[in-house]
Design a protein around this motif. Sequence first.
Motif, short mmCIF file in Angstrom:
data_model
loop_
_atom_site.label_atom_id
_atom_site.label_comp_id
_atom_site.label_asym_id
_atom_site.label_seq_id
_atom_site.Cartn_x
_atom_site.Cartn_y
_atom_site.Cartn_z
N ALA A 17 0.83 -1.20 0.00
CA ALA A 17 0.00 0.00 0.00
C ALA A 17 0.87 1.26 0.00
O ALA A 17 0.57 2.23 -0.71
N THR A 18 1.94 1.25 0.79
CA THR A 18 2.82 2.42 0.86
C THR A 18 3.51 2.66 -0.47
O THR A 18 3.56 3.79 -0.98
N ALA A 19 4.07 1.60 -1.05
CA ALA A 19 4.79 1.73 -2.31
C ALA A 19 3.85 2.20 -3.42
O ALA A 19 4.20 3.08 -4.23
N ILE A 90 5.56 -3.82 -8.07
CA ILE A 90 5.66 -3.75 -6.60
C ILE A 90 5.11 -5.02 -5.97
O ILE A 90 5.75 -5.63 -5.10
N LYS A 91 3.92 -5.45 -6.39
CA LYS A 91 3.31 -6.66 -5.80
C LYS A 91 4.17 -7.89 -6.03
O LYS A 91 4.33 -8.73 -5.14
N ALA A 92 4.74 -8.00 -7.23
CA ALA A 92 5.58 -9.15 -7.53
C ALA A 92 6.82 -9.17 -6.65
O ALA A 92 7.25 -10.23 -6.16
N GLY A 130 7.24 -2.28 7.27
CA GLY A 130 6.41 -2.30 6.07
C GLY A 130 6.44 -0.97 5.34
O GLY A 130 6.54 -0.92 4.11
N VAL A 131 6.38 0.12 6.10
CA VAL A 131 6.44 1.45 5.49
C VAL A 131 7.82 1.68 4.86
O VAL A 131 7.92 2.20 3.74
N GLU A 132 8.88 1.30 5.56
CA GLU A 132 10.23 1.50 5.03
C GLU A 132 10.43 0.71 3.74
O GLU A 132 10.99 1.23 2.77
N LEU A 137 10.59 0.46 -2.31
CA LEU A 137 10.03 -0.07 -3.56
C LEU A 137 9.40 1.04 -4.40
O LEU A 137 9.42 0.96 -5.63
N SER A 138 8.87 2.07 -3.75
CA SER A 138 8.29 3.17 -4.53
C SER A 138 9.39 3.89 -5.30
O SER A 138 9.15 4.39 -6.42
N PHE A 139 10.58 3.95 -4.74
CA PHE A 139 11.73 4.56 -5.43
C PHE A 139 12.15 3.71 -6.62
O PHE A 139 12.40 4.21 -7.72
#
Length: 389
Positions: A17-19, A90-92, A130-132, A137-139
Amino acid sequence: MTSIGGAEMVDWKLAVATATRFVRPGPEVSREEARAVVAELRRHAATSEEHVREFTRMWPGGSGKGEAGKGEGGAGSDTPVLVVDRAGWIKANVAGFRAILGPLLEKMQDRRANVPGGAVFGAVGGKVTGVELGMLLSFLASRVLGQYETFAPPSRDLPGSAAGGGRLLLVAPNIVHVERELDVNPHDFRLWVCLHEETHRTQFTAVPWLRDHVEGEIQAFLAETDVDPATLLERIREAAQSLAGGRPPEEDGADGGGRSIVDLVQTPAQREILGRLTAVMSLLEGHADYVMDGVGPQVVPSVAEIREKFQQRRAKGAGRLDAALRRLLGLDAKLRQYRDGERFVRAVVDEVGMDGFNRVWTSPNTLPTKAEIAKPADWVTRVHGRTEQ
């Protein structure tokens, strides 16, 4: 995975969710254009498979030499190609992280169970982690063009080969973004990317022992991780202080490139394992670049322009923040793997030919060491028994 009071060491759903929330939006494309890109990437992936296998002489389930396995539909020949968006990537990768980190997290979970207040700390710590992970992963999700995802088990959303996993991911919005940024022929660029990524699929499907070997090395690395929370936090704090500028860059290494946080929290045993993993990854990435360059001129008309512009983009990154993050995460080391590995492959093929090079896939014992990546002639001498003329 075991949990304490229902709380896992990593809140995987929160990581996704965060990513997904913080990942950059992709390029603007119409629905028709998006469908056309997806269809073309699938066609290019199929075409690339034939080109790569003919060039490398590696076939599914084969020995990596000659015509072994050609046309037989061997193990791994049904490995799927998934054209995904950034959220799909991201999910993968969260699924892959969850699979590969499972044993380590269970070990840490057991250690925490014996600590007073461990359940509460676990619930909070799992969300923080999880947030970290999600931010990391968002990066990365806006930068990866493609990936052979090896470790996540097959699922409805993430199908894998019948042989037990593995799928090729092509991240469509990132490919479109880069082809526009470089101002290159989009059809040529998409095929060029597929050639590189298809080489990775070929490596793992033509060399049946490779996946288990890489996973074994990763698990050995993780097994050496110090799971005492106080010690681990202290070492991470020291690493963060160093990376924040507590030490002049020239003290970090001969090239002044600095050390990543991964380097700074290793034990001596982990350094040894990481040396072997670095050699393997250099081989895989360098082999993919070599194949891409070898096949490219035959099937990608503008390959010279694409290669030059892409190399310039790799070298300069996307600004100071991007450079800092690449250093912190160890991504600069990955760029060196492309360069050093490609030089190794090219030197060996020049010396002993493609079939001679393919002896590298015989067993873990014929993989190059980190030192041999830098000195290909030493690998030729060790594996072939003499230096070929």
